[in-house]
Design a protein around this motif. Structure first.
Motif, PDB file in Angstrom:
ATOM      1  N   GLU A  51       0.921  -1.227  -0.058  1.00 29.55           N
ATOM      2  CA  GLU A  51       0.086  -0.122  -0.079  1.00 29.55           C
ATOM      3  C   GLU A  51       0.821   1.384  -0.168  1.00 29.55           C
ATOM      4  OE1 GLU A  51      -3.847  -0.451   2.497  1.00 29.55           O
ATOM      5  OE2 GLU A  51      -2.468  -1.869   3.290  1.00 29.55           O
ATOM      6  N   TYR A  56       2.600   2.447  -6.448  1.00 30.04           N
ATOM      7  CA  TYR A  56       1.424   2.964  -7.215  1.00 30.04           C
ATOM      8  C   TYR A  56       2.050   3.834  -8.218  1.00 30.04           C
ATOM      9  CZ  TYR A  56      -2.257   1.289  -4.168  1.00 30.04           C
ATOM     10  OH  TYR A  56      -2.975   0.580  -3.370  1.00 30.04           O
ATOM     11  N   SER A 235      -1.141  10.426 -16.190  1.00 30.82           N
ATOM     12  CA  SER A 235      -1.584   9.681 -15.143  1.00 30.82           C
ATOM     13  C   SER A 235      -0.832   9.664 -13.785  1.00 30.82           C
ATOM     14  CB  SER A 235      -1.790   8.235 -15.677  1.00 30.82           C
ATOM     15  OG  SER A 235      -0.737   7.428 -15.964  1.00 30.82           O
ATOM     16  N   ALA A 239      -5.768  10.020  -9.025  1.00 31.57           N
ATOM     17  CA  ALA A 239      -6.198   9.186  -8.024  1.00 31.57           C
ATOM     18  C   ALA A 239      -5.801   7.409  -8.515  1.00 31.57           C
ATOM     19  CB  ALA A 239      -7.751   9.279  -7.828  1.00 31.57           C
ATOM     20  N   HIS A 240      -5.508   6.769  -7.392  1.00 29.49           N
ATOM     21  CA  HIS A 240      -5.313   5.369  -7.539  1.00 29.49           C
ATOM     22  C   HIS A 240      -6.396   4.496  -8.230  1.00 29.49           C
ATOM     23  CE1 HIS A 240      -2.233   5.289  -4.008  1.00 29.49           C
ATOM     24  NE2 HIS A 240      -1.824   6.181  -4.772  1.00 29.49           N
ATOM     25  N   GLY A 241      -6.140   3.465  -8.840  1.00 32.62           N
ATOM     26  CA  GLY A 241      -7.073   2.754  -9.313  1.00 32.62           C
ATOM     27  C   GLY A 241      -7.539   3.174 -10.889  1.00 32.62           C
ATOM     28  N   ASP A 242      -8.887   3.298 -11.002  1.00 34.61           N
ATOM     29  CA  ASP A 242      -9.499   3.427 -12.249  1.00 34.61           C
ATOM     30  C   ASP A 242      -8.901   4.555 -12.983  1.00 34.61           C
ATOM     31  OD1 ASP A 242     -10.994   4.708 -10.172  1.00 34.61           O
ATOM     32  OD2 ASP A 242     -12.211   5.443 -11.931  1.00 34.61           O
ATOM     33  N   GLN A 244      -5.821   6.337 -12.670  1.00 30.53           N
ATOM     34  CA  GLN A 244      -4.664   6.147 -13.330  1.00 30.53           C
ATOM     35  C   GLN A 244      -4.761   5.338 -14.628  1.00 30.53           C
ATOM     36  OE1 GLN A 244      -1.696   4.961  -9.838  1.00 30.53           O
ATOM     37  NE2 GLN A 244      -0.577   6.288 -11.133  1.00 30.53           N
ATOM     38  N   HIS A 245      -5.434   4.375 -14.438  1.00 31.31           N
ATOM     39  CA  HIS A 245      -5.582   3.369 -15.611  1.00 31.31           C
ATOM     40  C   HIS A 245      -6.312   4.194 -16.722  1.00 31.31           C
ATOM     41  CE1 HIS A 245      -6.482  -1.143 -16.475  1.00 31.31           C
ATOM     42  NE2 HIS A 245      -6.282  -0.621 -17.638  1.00 31.31           N
ATOM     43  N   ARG A 246      -7.426   5.104 -16.451  1.00 31.56           N
ATOM     44  CA  ARG A 246      -8.032   5.475 -17.518  1.00 31.56           C
ATOM     45  C   ARG A 246      -7.392   6.743 -18.120  1.00 31.56           C
ATOM     46  NH1 ARG A 246     -12.300   6.554 -14.491  1.00 31.56           N
ATOM     47  NH2 ARG A 246     -11.535   8.311 -13.897  1.00 31.56           N
ATOM     48  N   ASP A 371     -13.346  11.091  -6.882  1.00 27.74           N
ATOM     49  CA  ASP A 371     -11.756  11.130  -7.289  1.00 27.74           C
ATOM     50  C   ASP A 371     -11.353  12.162  -8.573  1.00 27.74           C
ATOM     51  OD1 ASP A 371     -11.028   9.217  -5.450  1.00 27.74           O
ATOM     52  OD2 ASP A 371     -11.307   7.491  -7.135  1.00 27.74           O
TER      53      ASP A 371
ATOM     54  N   GLU C  36     -12.052  -1.968 -15.431  1.00 29.88           N
ATOM     55  CA  GLU C  36     -10.990  -1.510 -14.500  1.00 29.88           C
ATOM     56  C   GLU C  36     -10.663   0.068 -14.839  1.00 29.88           C
ATOM     57  OE1 GLU C  36      -8.157  -4.039 -13.458  1.00 29.88           O
ATOM     58  OE2 GLU C  36      -9.617  -5.455 -13.914  1.00 29.88           O
ATOM     59  N   ASP C  49      -7.627  -0.466  -4.936  1.00 24.03           N
ATOM     60  CA  ASP C  49      -6.903   0.005  -5.864  1.00 24.03           C
ATOM     61  C   ASP C  49      -5.963  -0.972  -6.565  1.00 24.03           C
ATOM     62  OD1 ASP C  49      -8.681   2.014  -6.311  1.00 24.03           O
ATOM     63  OD2 ASP C  49      -7.626   3.281  -4.827  1.00 24.03           O
ATOM     64  N   ASN C  52      -6.403  -3.482  -9.104  1.00 22.38           N
ATOM     65  CA  ASN C  52      -6.548  -2.957 -10.400  1.00 22.38           C
ATOM     66  C   ASN C  52      -5.403  -3.353 -11.334  1.00 22.38           C
ATOM     67  OD1 ASN C  52      -6.884  -0.908 -13.029  1.00 22.38           O
ATOM     68  ND2 ASN C  52      -8.305  -0.353 -11.897  1.00 22.38           N
ATOM     69  N   PHE C  54      -4.079  -2.249 -13.883  1.00 21.18           N
ATOM     70  CA  PHE C  54      -3.140  -1.278 -14.368  1.00 21.18           C
ATOM     71  C   PHE C  54      -1.695  -1.556 -13.589  1.00 21.18           C
ATOM     72  CE2 PHE C  54      -1.041   2.793 -13.456  1.00 21.18           C
ATOM     73  CZ  PHE C  54      -1.055   3.296 -14.849  1.00 21.18           C
ATOM     74  N   TYR C  55      -1.764  -1.862 -12.085  1.00 16.09           N
ATOM     75  CA  TYR C  55      -0.668  -2.018 -11.280  1.00 16.09           C
ATOM     76  C   TYR C  55       0.184  -3.453 -11.569  1.00 16.09           C
ATOM     77  CZ  TYR C  55      -2.673   1.948  -9.262  1.00 16.09           C
ATOM     78  OH  TYR C  55      -3.465   3.192  -9.300  1.00 16.09           O
TER      79      TYR C  55
END
Lengths: 458, 458, 458
Positions: A51, A56, A235, A239-242, A244-246, A371, C36, C49, C52, C54-55
């Motif tokens: 974490e 990340y 990115s 925010a973490h998760g979707d 950064q991905h998006r 987010d 995701e 997160d 996801n 992504f990581y």
């Protein structure tokens, strides 16, 4: 002998040492490890290792780092006799700017009991701020001494932090990839500086203000790295998760679409239907700039592609038709054409961001709203108001950039910084020991080179 | 025709094939997947996928990998006629060394029921060990055949593993980024080898022992990649969580400060106040070397900057004043100046590490003490004793490196390895098919080039 | 004036704009964020997160991305006068292909209620498919216009998706690193295209079909990046956990072994016992190709090394002895020798994969069987049957590639695409504004260059 005015023997050491010593003292007084980098505090948090924000963001940080030092550095090596300075001054001012940015951004973004807490996110932000300085460097490339560049970086980083503070902290603007804070700011600041530093006799160095075959290939290293890693750039601090991905994915498609429109426009507008390396090296990147604000939003993949497509067109048209006008009418000598790569696409990105924000709905964002638009999610403002904030932020950025560039331009005009004269711009030889031209077997071309060097310096 | 002595038609294939076949046999007998790479074992552990060490370390591994193959490889392309060999021999010996290092390090670091277990951490360690060999390569660059280099790698990897075992496993030394195990070891080993291989008539190749404009730009690719990814290097095998995070950040600031002192010192000491590419390409990296041991400790950001600042100064001074003395008085012909980039900054890093360890307190490290100084955390030793261990480790490293280099140097003197004569050092043409100099339109310069090749080889 | 036939002023803009507008429309109609990357859906999943995808995959994606744009792009810059086109056309067709691949692969890999869902995994797959097109580009390098290349990419991506669908979805073949789907397919498709486009008078451009010193160094940038990041390539889309970890490691050792056999074979077979840059630039990569299918399996480290060792030998022998035969007897003009780097090693990789699959046992794979061979784990087929499937897949791939290449080759022969004539192949100047040769001080060499340009174009 070297010209006394441009001799760096004392000027450069003095400024490097003074700046670094001040930085060390201020870091000693003000800067501390944050909760994620401090040995004691991290072990008191009871969070698991994976974490830690390092996992990340560090890969994104390194991609951004490559963009700053390889991307910007090599992009500017296209000039035939300015490769050492392009990579080397880029290296110097970036190394300074990222330290100074840590302090300035830390100061404005909220101190913790009088201390600045740092970790990977502050490192990314420092690199971002540095990117803005390097954009301005592109506008004045070939016409400034390293001392001038350090002075410019000192002031520009400070103003960047002020503008960023007003946007992100006061107004609540969203600008994860920095269409406004980084690109628009850096471009218009640099354009104003180069306007103030206008050189009426620059055509005396005109023969050096062009590329050669291999210098264009070196520049392509910079271009391709910027292009590939722009998804990481946009990115890196979302925010973490979707999020950064998006953001990474939107930027990826924006850039791909931008590349096709750039090639099309280059062949359409260039001489004899041939492709122009200047367009490919620069305009193909405009899709990354233009996706800087809206990249984290629900822009949709095809929306991203439309943005990139338009950015490529605007950028090539700017190189072809607008840059000559800016130079002739407005006396803006923009060496790298940053107006076309960062200026106009940055404004486009800001507008796209404002529109995308204004039409955001809970139906589309769901719980992800908090987010992307925390002020909208909390009910503090509604989406259309957020859109208005975004648009106002563009105006604020332009104002601070232009005013700041004006003032800093006049400071840089002071005759103590060792700027080159109009006849020896775009020339490594003033500030660098330059070796012979090419491997040779009788020493002749080296001799020629050295002779010319002496001529330049006499 | 090529000179028979340097002809590689049989020598190079024989050594490559024998070494690789031995490696395959030893891997077949000794090496197994570890718990994180074995399909069966991993699924028996009941750990979740994101706890696999791959996700903690693979991005760092790839950054280290880039440093080894692009960083070291291109850094050495500064010579005008040795680019193929710099990148190409770097590639060859690194590909061999990482396989051999897997065995040697696995053997010394503890076998599991007679087997060596491997995964991403052992891959990083193998790359680290390879880095040490490449540092030594820098000292002998241009003066050795690929067969000599493979033989050197064979012995150096072995001795590296012995030294590393003594430090990390026997003494309990901390050296995550390898100021001692990698940099000091590689530098002094290589310096001793080049001393033993002293060439009294090397000035006959002097005209090739310099850069040309484009070769310096290629070298900057190496420099910048090393600089950017050094934070990943130093943090690649530290403990998960705050340790990796903190180490990367300390190194980042150390390098930034080092860059400013390097530019300042270069302008101060170089001819006519101009910057010297040799300094920029090398000394700006000394901050990474010097943060190798203490980077994982609570060095503080400003502490890291002081270390980097000093490293840059020492390194430039070494290039300017010490290297000529080493060559003239001690007969140490150090092509890349590894003493200035890896030797002295490595020693500085070891000393900084010893001091930082000696002053470590639970008050500062909290529960993180067990990650950074496990022997101190367990109460086995106290901090000042740990500091003493660190200092003693430097002496051990220097001893093994110098003695090892002495022996290996004499082995490499055997006249069977195809070393070039003093007149054709720093020349790709001995070991490579070299194409024409530059694109030409009448074939003339190619003809000239080939004629010269024949002269060299006759 | 430029030759009207190769003039791109209208052809290139028209195809770029039409393709991109079609892409945008199809993306608008068909493509959506997946679970995701969608703000709403991700927040409805209640996953943390760090789960996801992504990581798990983004660092690998970026490594693959570098291979596609820097690796392939610079690998092909070895030609003396074709650097702009190598990097630039690579950039253009890759930017198009990755968008088109997103649609084609999404279409075949299963639509979700009529929509294609995308995220980091589809981005990697799109880059993979693009890689296949770039392999074919290597076969026709220097002999095609950018319009031909875009048309080729359009059809090749489509056929790639068909073949991939048959293998992965219909037959249940395993091919994570694409020995078959990417390398074998791309190579034989490209070889058939170049056969159909056979140029009887290509020897008129022969003097440009060779490297110069610096172009070989630029090409080494491509080689080394491909080599370093191949472990990421092969592991990018394998299952999480041990699978990604093991695949990366197997590839790492395969490549290292391949490098040693390549250097050995090059010195053994080349002129005068000197190393040949063509071998080093290409054959040293064959170990990555050959580990493409079996890399995710329990190939063991020494098994990987054997595969790489053989791949290097085969590849060098192919360059030395087979390529001249293919050109003279079969009229296959394979500019980059893709048969030696991707063709034969791809077939080797497919065979190794079939054998490794056939001998898979639960004893070795444990519960990991379900990740590597899901059909075997579920009891649907047994291991030897899976091996048979793998072998059959190679035949299917070869069939579709050769038939597809045949048809597409004839399409590309249509005289509307602006292909260069036999006398001006391997020449940037047809499609690019090319600056002067090298920095010069009296303008003479630029003049020479321009004069030649005019001659070429008259």
């Amino acid at each position: 002998m070297t010209d006394a005015a441009t001799n760096m023997r004392l000027k450069l050491p003095i400024i490097c040492f003074i700046l670094e010593i001040i930085l060390i003292i201020l870091f000693g007084v003000l800067v501390q490890y944050n909760e994620e980098t401090d040995a004691k505090e991290w072990h008191e948090t009871n969070r698991t290792d994976y974490e830690n924000d390092f996992y990340y963001r560090y890969p994104s940080f390194q991609d951004v780092h490559v963009m700053i030092f390889i991307g910007f550095g090599f992009l500017m090596t296209f000039l035939q006799r300015y490769g050492f300075s392009s990579v080397g001054f880029n290296f110097l001012i970036a190394a300074f700017a990222l330290q100074w940015a840590t302090l300035m951004q830390g100061f404005f973004h909220g101190m913790h009991e009088g201390k600045i807490h740092i970790g990977v996110e502050s490192m990314i932000n420092a690199d971002f701020c540095t990117g803005s300085v390097l954009i301005s460097f592109g506008a004045v490339l070939g016409k400034t001494s390293p001392v001038q560049l350090l002075v410019m970086a000192l002031f520009e980083v400070t103003l960047f932090a002020v503008n960023e503070y007003i946007l992100l902290s006061v107004l609540g603007t969203r600008d994860a990839g920095g269409s406004m804070t980084i690109h628009t700011f850096g471009a218009y600041f640099g354009l104003m500086v180069t306007r103030i530093l206008y050189r009426p006799n620059l055509d005396k160095s005109k023969h050096r203000n062009s590329s050669v075959y291999h210098s264009d290939l070196f520049a392509m290293i910079g271009t391709i790295y910027l292009w590939m890693f722009w998804p990481s750039f946009n990115s890196a601090i979302t925010a973490h998760g979707d999020d950064q991905h998006r953001t990474a994915m939107n930027t990826y498609y924006s850039l791909a679409a931008c590349t096709l429109s750039t090639y099309g426009m280059s062949a359409l507008t260039a001489h004899d239907g041939k492709l122009d390396m200047v367009h490919i090296q620069n305009a193909a990147l405009a899709g990354g700039v233009a996706a800087g604000t809206a990249g984290e939003m629900m822009l949709t993949p095809y929306g991203s592609m439309i943005v990139g497509f338009l950015a490529g067109i605007i950028s090539v048209l700017g190189f072809k038709y607008l840059s000559p006008v800016l130079e002739e009418k407005l006396k803006i000598q923009d060496t790298c054409g940053v107006h076309n790569l960062h200026g106009m696409p940055g404004i486009l990105g800001a507008i796209v961001g404002a529109v995308t924000a204004a039409v955001a709905t809970v139906d589309v964002y769901g719980d992800g709203m908090k987010d992307v638009f925390p002020d909208v999610a909390s009910g503090e403002v509604d989406a259309s108001y957020q859109g208005g904030i975004q648009a106002a932020s563009l105006a604020v950025t332009l104002g601070i950039a232009l005013l700041g560039g004006l003032i800093v331009g006049f400071i840089l005009k002071l005759p103590v910084f060792g700027a080159p004269s109009d006849t020896i711009c775009y020339e490594d030889n003033i500030y660098w020991e330059v070796p012979g031209e090419e491997a040779d077997h009788d020493g002749q071309s080296t001799a020629v080179r050295m002779e010319e060097s002496e001529k330049l310096n006499s």
